[in-house]
Every structure is written in C-alpha cells, then in structure tokens.
Design an enzyme around this catalytic site. Sequence first.
Site, PDB file in Angstrom:
ATOM      1  N   ARG A 163      -4.590  23.502  29.738  1.00  0.00           N
ATOM      2  CA  ARG A 163      -3.299  23.763  30.380  1.00  0.00           C
ATOM      3  C   ARG A 163      -2.664  25.041  29.809  1.00  0.00           C
ATOM      4  NH1 ARG A 163       2.001  24.893  29.484  1.00  0.00           N
ATOM      5  NH2 ARG A 163       1.891  23.583  27.626  1.00  0.00           N
ATOM      6  N   ASP A 164      -2.141  24.970  28.593  1.00  0.00           N
ATOM      7  CA  ASP A 164      -1.426  26.130  28.046  1.00  0.00           C
ATOM      8  C   ASP A 164      -2.370  27.295  27.799  1.00  0.00           C
ATOM      9  OD1 ASP A 164       0.956  27.304  27.366  1.00  0.00           O
ATOM     10  OD2 ASP A 164       0.954  26.613  25.303  1.00  0.00           O
ATOM     11  N   HIS A 221       2.583  29.182  18.809  1.00  0.00           N
ATOM     12  CA  HIS A 221       1.832  30.342  19.295  1.00  0.00           C
ATOM     13  C   HIS A 221       1.717  31.345  18.157  1.00  0.00           C
ATOM     14  CE1 HIS A 221       1.508  29.666  23.745  1.00  0.00           C
ATOM     15  NE2 HIS A 221       2.314  28.681  23.384  1.00  0.00           N
ATOM     16  N   CYS A 229       1.179  34.904  25.520  1.00  0.00           N
ATOM     17  CA  CYS A 229       2.585  34.724  25.877  1.00  0.00           C
ATOM     18  C   CYS A 229       2.947  35.696  26.997  1.00  0.00           C
ATOM     19  CB  CYS A 229       3.418  35.017  24.639  1.00  0.00           C
ATOM     20  SG  CYS A 229       5.167  34.900  24.906  1.00  0.00           S
ATOM     21  N   ASN A 280      -2.021  30.483  21.757  1.00  0.00           N
ATOM     22  CA  ASN A 280      -1.726  29.283  20.966  1.00  0.00           C
ATOM     23  C   ASN A 280      -2.494  29.354  19.639  1.00  0.00           C
ATOM     24  OD1 ASN A 280      -0.450  26.913  22.783  1.00  0.00           O
ATOM     25  ND2 ASN A 280      -1.783  28.157  24.061  1.00  0.00           N
TER      26      ASN A 280
HETATM   27 ZN    ZN Z   1       2.719  27.041  24.599  1.00  0.00          ZN
END
Ligand code: ZN
Length: 302
Positions: free
Chosen positions: A13-14, A207, A238, A247
Amino acid sequence: MISGIEIVEVGPRDGLQNEALLVSTADKVELIRRSLAAGTRRIEIASFVNPRKVPQMANAEAVVEMLGRTEGVTRIGLVLNLRGAERALAVGVDQLGAVAVASDTFGVRNQGQDTWQSVAEAKAIIAMAQAAGRVAQVTIAAAFGCPFEGEIDPARVIDMARELAKAGPCEVALADTIGVAVPAQVTALVTALREAIAPLPVRVHFHDTRGTGVANAWAAAEAGAATVDASLGGLGGCPFAPGAAGNVATEDVAYLFARSGIDTGLDLAELIDASHWLAGVMGKALPASLAKAVPFPPQARP
Ligand code: ZN
C-alpha cells in the site's frame, strides 16, 4: 529493555502508492506472498480510495480476491472514509486502517477533512468495522510535522488520540508522514501516547526522508511502541519530497532488531531475496541498505 516488536508490512500500500509504475495485480499478490513467506503476520495489502486520485490502488479489490484468505495472517485495508470502509469490508479484509490527520491543511489536501472531521470519520469507520464483526486500527498522520503548517503541537495529537480511543480501535498509530521526526521527539510523543491510551497498544509509522527513520523505530520501541510499520526495500517516497527515500525498509528494521537480540519473526535472507525481486519489478534500485550489503555474519558456504 525492549521485550519484542511486531513489524507490519506496508509495502503493497504505502510502498507502492506514490510510484508512477502501475504494478499488476499478480505482482502485488506475489509481493504479499513473498512477504508472508518471510514471516510477516500483519500486512497492509491495499487502500480503498478513489482510483482517480490514486491510480496505483485501482485494483484493490482484485488484489484481495486473488490473494484469498491467508491462515494466521491479518490483511489490513486502508480507508479514508465510510465509502472506502464499505468496499474493504465487502471484499473481506480482516482489519480496517483509518486515518485522522493532525494538521487541518494536510487533512483537507489529503482527504478533504480537517482534523476534527477526520477524527469523526475515523471513529465512524471503527464503528462500522465493529458492526461487521471486525476491528479497525487508526493512524494519526502528520503527527510529527506538517508540510504546510510546520510544527504540530503534541498536545493536539494526544487530544485526538484520546477521542479516537473512545471508539475502541485495536491500536493507535503515530505516523511521520513526511519524515521529519527525530528520536527525542519520538520518545516524548510515544511515551505521552502510551499514558493517554493505555492499555491500547501504540504503533508507529516512519519515513526515512531525512535519514532518521531507523533511529526513530528504535526510539519508539524503547519507549514502548508494540508495532512498527515498514516497507520492503524502503519503497514509499514522499509526494512532498520528490526523489527522497521512502518508508523505513522492512529488512533494515528487521536487521536492527534481530542483531539487537529482539525477535521480529522475520527471516532476513527471505526479506533480502524479496527485496531484490521487488527491485526487478520496479526496474530500479530501492532505498533499503541491507539488500546492497554483503550478509553479516558471513554465511557458511556448503
Ligand atoms: Zn507513510
């Protein structure tokens, strides 16, 4: 003394959501399976958001369906509103992840909700999960700093956490969404959060934008956080810092704890293999350190 730590894999996901390369459903499922093979027991597999805003997550339902049920594993679906929660519950994820945002400006830009609207929506999501016989976790995003408003008052984060805890989430997480936190800040905020929401456990999400991610993970664990999010290969750049690291990397965090005598349940060699495979899928080197280094201690050769 750190008694143990759980690592939640957030790569599917991230890790992927800000990547321009759209990853196929089959490759996402393979990423999840490789992570599970390395010992992951809780994993964020998709977010159920508007596919026009996040094209990478357009195949969220397809990923859950192709993966199927996984014995002994908790599959988390991230959701930002009740519409997303309905989708995630309908396709059968085990746990919902809701997000409240500590900065009004960031909240409105990210999910069209100011801070207290996002808290109310997260509480409604937690209630919806419970009504469906499932549980939800909640993350306080931009808890350590905001790209628009700068410093965030820790008292505001704690007020939000107390309000969120009333809804009965399984845990409350602090997210350093833009990678500005430093260990002293992490120690202070995790300690305050634990006192505010006990006995609910604390999760953290870092992060590595400014190189402090792994140090922050250690500080959080020492302050009593039960769970650290991490992304295989350190994917997850980011959007406010193009080209920055992502991350904290699963393999780097797992190495940190394993070499410190703290069990994570993860197999480093399997993680490194999976990280190399993921770099191949993405067609580029990933930010993580461990996969670039030679194994240590040296492996016995047959
Ligand atoms: Zn994140």
